[in-house]
Write a protein that holds these residues in place. Structure first.
Motif, PDB file in Angstrom:
ATOM      1  N   CYS A 152     -93.975 -42.838 -51.603  1.00  0.00           N
ATOM      2  CA  CYS A 152     -92.461 -42.541 -51.717  1.00  0.00           C
ATOM      3  C   CYS A 152     -91.579 -43.951 -52.000  1.00  0.00           C
ATOM      4  O   CYS A 152     -90.493 -44.269 -52.215  1.00  0.00           O
ATOM      5  CB  CYS A 152     -92.025 -42.547 -50.094  1.00  0.00           C
ATOM      6  N   ASP A 153     -92.633 -44.682 -52.874  1.00  0.00           N
ATOM      7  CA  ASP A 153     -92.156 -45.988 -53.576  1.00  0.00           C
ATOM      8  C   ASP A 153     -91.410 -46.862 -52.623  1.00  0.00           C
ATOM      9  O   ASP A 153     -90.725 -47.757 -52.805  1.00  0.00           O
ATOM     10  CB  ASP A 153     -91.272 -45.749 -54.723  1.00  0.00           C
ATOM     11  N   ASP A 154     -91.886 -47.097 -51.289  1.00  0.00           N
ATOM     12  CA  ASP A 154     -91.473 -47.913 -50.388  1.00  0.00           C
ATOM     13  C   ASP A 154     -90.131 -47.645 -50.055  1.00  0.00           C
ATOM     14  O   ASP A 154     -89.397 -48.784 -49.639  1.00  0.00           O
ATOM     15  CB  ASP A 154     -91.832 -49.277 -50.599  1.00  0.00           C
ATOM     16  N   ALA A 155     -89.579 -46.540 -50.173  1.00  0.00           N
ATOM     17  CA  ALA A 155     -88.013 -46.157 -50.066  1.00  0.00           C
ATOM     18  C   ALA A 155     -87.584 -46.070 -48.407  1.00  0.00           C
ATOM     19  O   ALA A 155     -86.902 -46.244 -47.976  1.00  0.00           O
ATOM     20  CB  ALA A 155     -87.859 -45.096 -50.818  1.00  0.00           C
ATOM     21  N   TYR A 156     -88.865 -45.861 -47.798  1.00  0.00           N
ATOM     22  CA  TYR A 156     -88.571 -45.752 -46.199  1.00  0.00           C
ATOM     23  C   TYR A 156     -89.359 -46.621 -45.561  1.00  0.00           C
ATOM     24  O   TYR A 156     -90.812 -47.278 -46.043  1.00  0.00           O
ATOM     25  CB  TYR A 156     -88.963 -44.284 -45.707  1.00  0.00           C
ATOM     26  N   LYS A 157     -89.240 -47.092 -44.266  1.00  0.00           N
ATOM     27  CA  LYS A 157     -89.895 -47.781 -43.261  1.00  0.00           C
ATOM     28  C   LYS A 157     -90.761 -46.860 -42.625  1.00  0.00           C
ATOM     29  O   LYS A 157     -90.865 -45.762 -42.308  1.00  0.00           O
ATOM     30  CB  LYS A 157     -89.131 -48.580 -42.412  1.00  0.00           C
ATOM     31  N   ARG A 158     -91.885 -47.664 -41.882  1.00  0.00           N
ATOM     32  CA  ARG A 158     -92.939 -46.728 -41.078  1.00  0.00           C
ATOM     33  C   ARG A 158     -92.324 -46.225 -40.081  1.00  0.00           C
ATOM     34  O   ARG A 158     -92.319 -45.261 -39.662  1.00  0.00           O
ATOM     35  CB  ARG A 158     -94.011 -47.648 -40.643  1.00  0.00           C
ATOM     36  N   ASP A 159     -91.293 -46.837 -39.212  1.00  0.00           N
ATOM     37  CA  ASP A 159     -90.628 -46.144 -38.165  1.00  0.00           C
ATOM     38  C   ASP A 159     -89.880 -45.132 -38.573  1.00  0.00           C
ATOM     39  O   ASP A 159     -89.673 -44.406 -37.717  1.00  0.00           O
ATOM     40  CB  ASP A 159     -89.660 -47.586 -37.678  1.00  0.00           C
ATOM     41  N   GLU A 160     -89.056 -45.144 -39.728  1.00  0.00           N
ATOM     42  CA  GLU A 160     -88.432 -44.039 -40.168  1.00  0.00           C
ATOM     43  C   GLU A 160     -89.331 -42.717 -40.574  1.00  0.00           C
ATOM     44  O   GLU A 160     -89.024 -41.683 -39.774  1.00  0.00           O
ATOM     45  CB  GLU A 160     -87.473 -44.223 -41.461  1.00  0.00           C
ATOM     46  N   LEU A 161     -90.590 -42.893 -40.738  1.00  0.00           N
ATOM     47  CA  LEU A 161     -91.453 -41.982 -41.047  1.00  0.00           C
ATOM     48  C   LEU A 161     -91.748 -41.266 -39.503  1.00  0.00           C
ATOM     49  O   LEU A 161     -92.044 -40.236 -39.434  1.00  0.00           O
ATOM     50  CB  LEU A 161     -92.416 -42.247 -41.779  1.00  0.00           C
ATOM     51  N   LEU A 162     -92.088 -42.154 -38.722  1.00  0.00           N
ATOM     52  CA  LEU A 162     -92.640 -41.707 -37.523  1.00  0.00           C
ATOM     53  C   LEU A 162     -91.506 -41.008 -36.676  1.00  0.00           C
ATOM     54  O   LEU A 162     -91.825 -40.192 -35.870  1.00  0.00           O
ATOM     55  CB  LEU A 162     -93.213 -42.932 -36.559  1.00  0.00           C
ATOM     56  N   ALA A 163     -90.370 -41.595 -36.758  1.00  0.00           N
ATOM     57  CA  ALA A 163     -89.018 -41.003 -36.145  1.00  0.00           C
ATOM     58  C   ALA A 163     -88.792 -39.525 -36.726  1.00  0.00           C
ATOM     59  O   ALA A 163     -88.473 -38.656 -35.951  1.00  0.00           O
ATOM     60  CB  ALA A 163     -87.975 -41.683 -36.350  1.00  0.00           C
ATOM     61  N   MET A 164     -88.969 -39.388 -38.172  1.00  0.00           N
ATOM     62  CA  MET A 164     -88.930 -38.198 -38.619  1.00  0.00           C
ATOM     63  C   MET A 164     -89.904 -37.061 -37.912  1.00  0.00           C
ATOM     64  O   MET A 164     -89.563 -35.948 -38.105  1.00  0.00           O
ATOM     65  CB  MET A 164     -88.800 -38.364 -40.186  1.00  0.00           C
ATOM     66  N   GLU A 165     -90.938 -37.840 -38.033  1.00  0.00           N
ATOM     67  CA  GLU A 165     -92.337 -36.524 -37.474  1.00  0.00           C
ATOM     68  C   GLU A 165     -92.068 -36.275 -36.199  1.00  0.00           C
ATOM     69  O   GLU A 165     -92.146 -34.883 -35.809  1.00  0.00           O
ATOM     70  CB  GLU A 165     -93.468 -37.479 -37.608  1.00  0.00           C
ATOM     71  N   ALA A 166     -91.460 -37.066 -35.106  1.00  0.00           N
ATOM     72  CA  ALA A 166     -90.834 -36.808 -33.928  1.00  0.00           C
ATOM     73  C   ALA A 166     -89.804 -35.555 -33.893  1.00  0.00           C
ATOM     74  O   ALA A 166     -89.490 -34.769 -33.304  1.00  0.00           O
ATOM     75  CB  ALA A 166     -90.512 -37.770 -33.017  1.00  0.00           C
ATOM     76  N   SER A 167     -89.018 -35.768 -34.911  1.00  0.00           N
ATOM     77  CA  SER A 167     -87.673 -35.027 -35.207  1.00  0.00           C
ATOM     78  C   SER A 167     -87.873 -33.745 -35.639  1.00  0.00           C
ATOM     79  O   SER A 167     -87.570 -32.664 -35.210  1.00  0.00           O
ATOM     80  CB  SER A 167     -86.837 -35.717 -35.975  1.00  0.00           C
TER      81      SER A 167
END
Length: 402
Positions: free
Chosen positions: A247-262
């Motif tokens: 994703c070309d570092d467009a997102y942070k790790r916390d954002e991806l994990l939060a999206m997974e939970a969502s």
């Protein structure tokens, strides 16, 4: 304590069940299903250590003794020579003699007419495609029919609405570009095709529930691939850092994990969604299709992933239509009784969707979406993307003759 002389010793050992059958369903396509010929990683080797651990067939042990057939004693017949009974018999005999004309012998009793033989209607033979498929304990061929009937029932639960009408910042073209990118991710990480199909389903069902802005669309797609790779038990699943990198570092790790939970909480962790790819492999087995014909059908089916209009089609019906078009393009016959039995669709049910698929193959809507065509133009996939589409009038004639 010594045993009596006439005592019989019962053996406690039981005969061991033998393993019979055939190879797994996707053994034929392991080299083609998810990686190119130039892939440095070889296909997964089969494990024979668990060959005997299966409850597909249980030993049938004859137990119990034959019950003696009890014959009830016949009652002695009583001979009652009553005067009244004899007199009645004599009167009945005289009446019957009066009815018979003199000089004619008593006619022999007429035989009952022979019963008419029932008409035998020869039904088309339906082949048992799951027989002799029991050698691999991972194949589940004993339960295959029930499994796909269960998945057909689950299709009702996962029918998608027209969610694009409620999305304020996302269009069909944006979804198509996202799916095109997800196909490239599946190629680069050499993931299973089931992972790709399931991740697209996760994106659609999440967008049907949550209004999303366009800057989060790629985050949803990458997170869906992460979830699907876990669910499909990928041999080498990508890690979180891999998705952040692509994703070309467009997102942070916390954002991806939060999206997974969502995504998981929104779908209530029920992500066993029926996908067309599994139905397609099942129907191809029923048709005894070659790997080249199956690859052509897979190309047609993967082309529909980018098109929003096909997202609301039943996966089983979409898979059956793709296979029927592939069989027609290869001039391999039509929809057989075996396919009709196992798919649940007759040929007439599939004709409208087959016409749409051939139109999609003939007129690609956008030249920017080239991931699927580029993928299936490779020699590992028999270059099926270069096959000439059928003429619409010729296809119409063939469908009318079916």
């Amino acid at each position: 304590m010594p045993l009596p002389r006439n005592a019989k010793v019962l053996s406690a050992k039981q005969p061991r069940a033998s393993m019979v059958g055939h190879a797994a369903e996707n053994e034929e396509e392991n080299s083609h299903s998810k990686r190119f010929m130039s892939s440095p990683q070889g296909g997964p080797k089969k494990r024979s250590a668990f060959g005997d651990i299966t409850n597909a067939h249980k030993n049938q042990v004859a137990a119990g003794k034959k019950e003696a057939v009890k014959v009830a004693p016949q009652k002695a017949q009583r001979t009652c020579v009553a005067l009244g009974v004899a007199k009645n018999n004599e009167i009945n005999l005289k009446k019957s003699m009066k009815k018979t004309p003199p000089g004619e012998a008593s006619a022999e009793p007429k035989e009952d007419p022979a019963p008419e033989e029932p008409m035998i209607v020869e039904l088309p033979a339906v082949e048992d495609v799951d027989k002799d498929q029991l050698v691999d304990p991972y194949n589940n061929s004993v339960y295959a029919k029930e499994i796909f009937e269960y998945m057909r029932g689950r299709e009702e639960k996962f029918m998608l609405p027209n969610y694009m009408e409620t999305q304020p910042d996302i269009s069909r073209d944006m979804r198509a570009i996202l799916v095109d990118w997800m196909v490239e991710v599946q190629q680069n990480f050499e993931l299973n095709h089931e992972t790709l199909y399931l991740s697209v389903k996760l994106v659609d069902h999440y967008l049907a529930e949550v209004e999303t802005m366009r800057d989060k669309l790629q985050l949803i797609g990458s997170t869906a691939i992460l979830i699907a790779s876990k669910f499909e038990q990928e041999r080498c699943p990508p890690c979180v850092d891999d998705f952040l990198y692509i994703c070309d570092d467009a997102y942070k790790r916390d954002e991806l994990l939060a999206m997974e939970a969502s995504i998981l909480s929104t779908l209530q962790f029920d992500i066993n969604i029926p996908i067309a790819y599994r139905f397609l492999r099942r129907f191809a087995r029923c048709a005894r299709a070659t790997i080249e014909t199956l690859t052509l059908a897979r190309f047609l089916c993967e082309m529909t992933l980018q098109e929003y209009d096909y997202a609301r089609e039943r996966p089983s019906k979409l898979a059956a239509s793709c296979l029927l078009l592939a069989l027609t393009m290869k001039n391999l016959g039509g929809w057989t009784p075996t396919l009709e039995y196992y798919s649940g669709y007759c040929a007439q049910d599939l004709h409208p969707l087959v016409r749409r698929l051939n139109f999609l193959l003939t007129y690609q809507p956008s030249d920017k979406l080239k991931a699927v065509r580029s993928k299936y133009s490779n020699g590992a996939f028999f270059e099926v993307a270069k096959v000439t589409p059928m003429d619409m009038l010729k296809l119409e004639e063939i469908l009318k003759s079916c």
